[in-house]
Design an enzyme around this catalytic site. Structure first.
Site: not given
Ligand SMILES: *Cc1c(COP(=O)(O)O)cnc(C)c1O
Length: 392
Positions: A45, A47
């Protein structure tokens, strides 16, 4: 027991090995791209954006991002190198459509006027089709091609001065001629519009210097990475530096969550490959192959929209044959030749039937096809079409 999924993948691999692939938007990636996309990066991940960014972006929302930061920065640098530009680039869009939606969101408010190419005449779904979010959010206006199938710049100018769009959009999915980006930029300036180019189909040609470049002319440039650029399925957005913050914000958090770092790795490899002399040779061969195949059809009496091609694709107008694009697509499919039906200028049939087919050379050129191979396929297609006509 092996998963059913791998059985299906094996069947698809065989289909790809066996068929003659003429869909203008498809290609075959290198083993390196395939390996990057199938890597451990799919687990991560990330973001946000790399922490050190010239635009002052805020960094990531998760820990453990030191390597994906390095990867994403490198990917951005490589794509600027491919297009010899100092534009800002965002490599996170999941697809060409996602890139376009983010670009619109950064420049437009709902209800703003946009002028784009008519879908029936070669534009794209995301260029304001009523069924697409772009057509629902914005006040869409469309320019057309002339009777011969060429973009009618006088029509573009007239409509731009009438509707004064916030955004003028150039780019197409089924257009076989060079697009005069300088002329579009001039019209955008006159009309007081942002100028955006969607070069999804021709980006590989632009990279190789085989199509005029929109860099330096357009405010925002979007592309896919999986068509003539021969990378993994995905999108890119380039913009003038002053729009960087808006574009980045429109991608994340505006329209996407975590980026696909395994795909960003594949995009970085595709960019490395696109910088090589071998890639330029490949694109030149794609263009030569399209010209040779197009000429072969014309010599057999087929009608080609615009009477030829400058790029990697061309459209056959089958109106004279009485056959629909759909029927020809399906019969060719049964014969191991894959392509798609396409509307022709002033189309009289529905988009589900159409009077034309679109033929592209990027995929089979990757497999090593040259002019003589494409001419042979043209004759094979002609044979199949003649058999269909005999049965009518
Ligand atoms: C293919 C294409 C897109 C969309 O790409 P996806 O990755 O399929 O979403 C956008 N614009 C144009 C002009 C295209 O040809």
């Amino acid at each position: 027991m092996p998963s059913k999924v791998f059985e299906i993948i094996e069947k698809e691999q065989e289909r790809q090995n066996r068929n003659i692939e003429l869909i203008a938007s498809e290609n075959f990636v290198s083993p390196d791209v395939m390996r990057a996309v199938g890597s451990c990066l799919t687990n991560k991940y990330s973001e946000g954006y790399p922490t050190v960014r010239s635009t002052g972006s805020r960094g990531r929302y998760y820990g453990g991002c030191e390597y994906v930061d390095e990867l994403e920065e490198y990917c951005c640098d490589m794509w600027r190198k491919v297009f010899r530009t100092d534009y800002h680039v965002n490599v996170q869009p999941h697809s060409g459509s996602s890139a376009n939606i983010a670009a619109y969101m950064s420049l437009l408010s709902p209800g703003d006027a946009v002028l784009a190419m008519n879908l029936n005449n070669g534009g794209h779904l995301t260029h304001g089709a009523p069924v697409n979010i772009s057509g629902k959010l914005y006040d869409m206006h469309f320019y057309d091609v002339n009777a011969h199938g060429f973009i009618d710049l006088e029509d573009v100018r007239k409509k731009a001065l009438e509707c004064r769009p916030k955004l003028l959009l150039a780019g197409a999915s089924a257009y076989s001629r060079k697009i005069d980006f300088a002329a579009f930029a001039e019209i955008a300036r006159e009309a007081g519009s942002y100028f955006m180019v969607d070069m999804a189909h021709i980006a590989g040609l632009v990279a190789a210097g085989e199509h005029p470049s929109p860099f330096g002319l357009a405010d925002v440039i979007t592309t896919t990475t999986h068509k003539t650029l021969r990378g993994p399925r995905g999108g890119l957005i380039f913009c003038k530096p002053e729009l960087a913050k808006k574009i980045d914000g429109a991608v994340f958090p505006g329209t996407q969550g975590g980026p696909l770092q395994h795909v960003i790795a594949g995009k970085a490899i595709a960019a490395e490959e696109a910088c090589t002399e071998a890639f330029r040779d490949y694109i030149r061969q794609v263009v030569r192959n399209a010209a040779a195949m197009c000429k072969a059809f014309q010599e057999m009496g087929y009608q080609v929209v615009t009477g030829g091609t400058d790029n990697h694709l061309f459209l056959l107008d089958l109106t004279d044959t009485g056959l629909t694009g759909k029927a020809v697509q399906e019969e060719l499919d049964r014969n191991g030749i894959t392509l798609n039906k396409n509307c022709v200028p002033n189309e009289t049939r529905s988009p589900a039937q159409t009077s034309g087919i679109r033929i592209g050379t990027p995929a089979m050129t990757t497999k090593g096809y040259r002019e003589a191979d494409f001419i042979r396929v043209a004759h094979e297609i002609d044979r199949i079409i003649r058999e269909m006509r005999a049965k009518q």
